[in-house]
Design an enzyme around this catalytic site. Sequence first.
Site: not given
Length: 521
Positions: A315, A337-338, A359, A427
Amino acid sequence: METKLGFFVLFISFSAFLFPAFSITLFDNDINNWCNKAPYPNQCKYFMNHGPYHFAPKYKTDFKKMAMQIAMERALQAETYTKQLGTKCRNEREKAAWSDCVNLYESTILQLNKTLDPNTKCTDFDTQTWLSTALTNLETCRTGFVELGVNSDYILPSIMSNNVSELICNTLALNNNGSTLKQTYKYGFPTWFSPGDRKLLQSSTVRPNIVVVQDGTGNFRTIKAALDAAAKRSGNGRFIIHVKRGVYRENLEIGNKMKNIMLVGDGLRYTIITGSRSVVGGSTTFKSATVAVTGEGFIARGITFRNTAGPQNHQAVALRSGSDQSVFYRCGFEGYQDTLYVHSQRQFYKECYIYGTVDFIFGNAAVVLQNCMIFARQPMDKQKITITAQGRTDPNQNTGISIHNSRVMAASDLRPVLNTFKTYLGRPWKQYSRTVFMKTYLDSLVDPAGWLEWDGNFALNTLYYGEYRNSGAGASTSRRVRWRGYRVITNSNEAAKFSVENFIAGRSWLPATNVPFRAGL
């Protein structure tokens, strides 16, 4: 060992004093009846009968006000107690997670106060937004301890065992009447926008208050110095900072008190703000952001927000926004990520470029992304690419991610290895995750199943994932997941709920920014 044991005894005693069991006999049948309609009736009954605001409400509006006052009272007590726990932190990771919670409680109190302040003119839609944000803040506090691998049995129960989340859930349920914000602006402007604001985003001759140039020919060399100067201004009128071309290696926080800030760059290819904080590096996701903004009415144009931590550091946020009625126009968001943390409140993204792996558009705002380019990058080996992870924890939160008239494609580093990785639209990060893709081009990288589980059957029945009239090689819904919460939207009235006009009440505030937007489908 003795210190830790003593702390637990202290906490148990403190909890028993502040939060007694709810197995009590209540005398007020009226309050009983009202509370029985709430998601958490026991907490409602106890605090309604033991708070300073105790009376038998005759109308729902009275009861709703009581519920909000009690939530505020409990949040204030929880904030005070949380601040005292700082000395109990045993290492830097615990301290990082605890520090987030202190900031998030402060923000929660700010949101609750806005719903109670008689001088704040607000609709039910506004109130639902601010209550949704308050609840999101507390969930974010909890998440920080988990993601840093901190022993959450030590300090976290002390921070969270105060019933604030449950009391906010009750107020969300009471306030949810399905209403949307009416068009309360005059001549296209909400009251907090000056008439000159409407030309700012598209004008090529914006007159800034401050100019930032790295070579020293402007007012400041760093954006941080410019923001410090902006914080000292009198009033909350629009304040424009022109950030000229260059790569600015800064981590910035534009806080709650800094309202109506506008950052204008020289174009997303030329003005870049970059950082490299990450969870692996010791930050919480919340604090990993290169730029974080919570001051309401924030606008950015022609800037790229970047996090270079890389996929191996997990993250790592490029931008986090909790700014109500914030707008990002022709901006870039680059990470893995993120990447883009749409944390909370109402947000609008127009003609932006967003890059990531896992994500990479996530959070619990009410957000519409319109005419954006969404690029999946090459992740780590054996990783699956997920574009969204929406974080709604309560069915009454008016939050979700709406992606409209956009394009989902493979970035240049993913194209040569496209068959090695699977890509999904999203998701379910939280129980009531809500995301829609509408009239968007989905290229061949999107897996036929479309959507990915988070953890087994978690949230598959309670999420809301929808697709409406998408196009492209990845848009076929014939082999999509068969979850109860997934639907192919065929009714335009259902799809219209996620339009700019309805989902973020955009007609009431976007005209003043002069960002071109489509209100409906």
